[in-house]
Scaffold this motif. Structure first.
Motif: not given
Length: 238
Positions: A17-21, A44-48, A205-214
């Motif tokens: 599972f790719q939590a951040l991309k 939360t994964t990013l903060f961790s 920063v808009i983060l969605h499904r592990g990706e920055v969209l904007a």
């Protein structure tokens, strides 16, 4: 001048599972930046990763110019954290919670007591120094957690969904407090799924499904309809 926080090309996986991309973002010194995403977006994964609960094996994270992997002590010393889950010991007093945190950062006891009184005044809890945490309201407890995060004079605060579970009045107080702190030079990365906590001038920063969209300012990304823009970008339902 270095940003308070710089994240470049960071990815993270849990098994398959790719939590951040390939996440990149920055928080300017003295700035308020909102990290907006629904539950499961990866906030939360990013903060961790930023707090080294997880090790970042890709990309680069810098806190106040210090590389998190090469200089973890220096980087973490400049970071104050308010996690989504409550982290104060309810059986201890507010002062005892703050002094314990100070001890972890090597602060002498007398200096810690004085600093606790100082930061509690900043968060409008000066009269609750010797109160047990169990006696605090939800909003007061959150403000006490912010005070604890300020004890060692960090340069940037990470706040992960800090208003979850609070009533409208308490939520507004916590948002206003954090904004007031940025006016004193402390930077803030504010993770949220609540759009009305974001002002047009805020970094976003808009983060969605592990990706920055904007990423940019809220006004620049959403114009006069941030909600509509967010729903369009993420495909979420209104």
């Amino acid at each position: 001048m270095n940003d308070a926080l710089s994240i470049q090309h960071v990815s993270h996986a849990f098994g398959r599972f790719q939590a951040l991309k390939d996440v990149s973002l920055s928080v300017p010194r003295g700035g308020f930046t909102a990290l907006l995403g629904v539950n499961g977006a990866g906030k939360t994964t990013l903060f961790s990763l930023i707090t080294r609960l997880y090790d970042n094996n890709s990309g680069r994270i810098e806190v106040a110019g210090h590389d998190l992997r090469r200089q973890p002590g220096a980087a973490l010393a400049r970071l104050g954290v308010v996690f989504q889950s409550r982290a104060l010991d309810a059986d201890l007093t507010v002062a005892q919670n703050l002094e314990y945190h100070a001890a972890l950062h090597g602060m002498p006891r007398r200096a810690a007591r004085a600093r606790a009184a100082e930061v509690l005044a900043q968060v409008d809890l000066a009269d609750r120094l010797d109160a047990r945490v169990a006696a605090l309201s939800g909003g007061q407890s959150r403000r006490a957690e912010i005070a604890r995060a300020l004890m060692h004079r960090p340069e940037i605060l990470l706040l992960d969904e800090p208003t979850v579970g609070l009533d409208v009045k308490s939520r507004a107080e916590v948002v206003a407090l954090t904004r007031a702190l940025t006016a004193t030079g402390v930077s803030a990365l504010w993770a949220t799924h609540i759009l009305d906590e974001i002002r047009p001038e805020d970094g976003l920063v808009i983060l969605h499904r592990g990706e920055v969209l904007a990423r940019g300012t809220a006004q620049g990304i959403g114009g006069d309809d941030l909600t509509g823009t967010f729903l369009r970008l993420t495909g979420e339902q209104a």
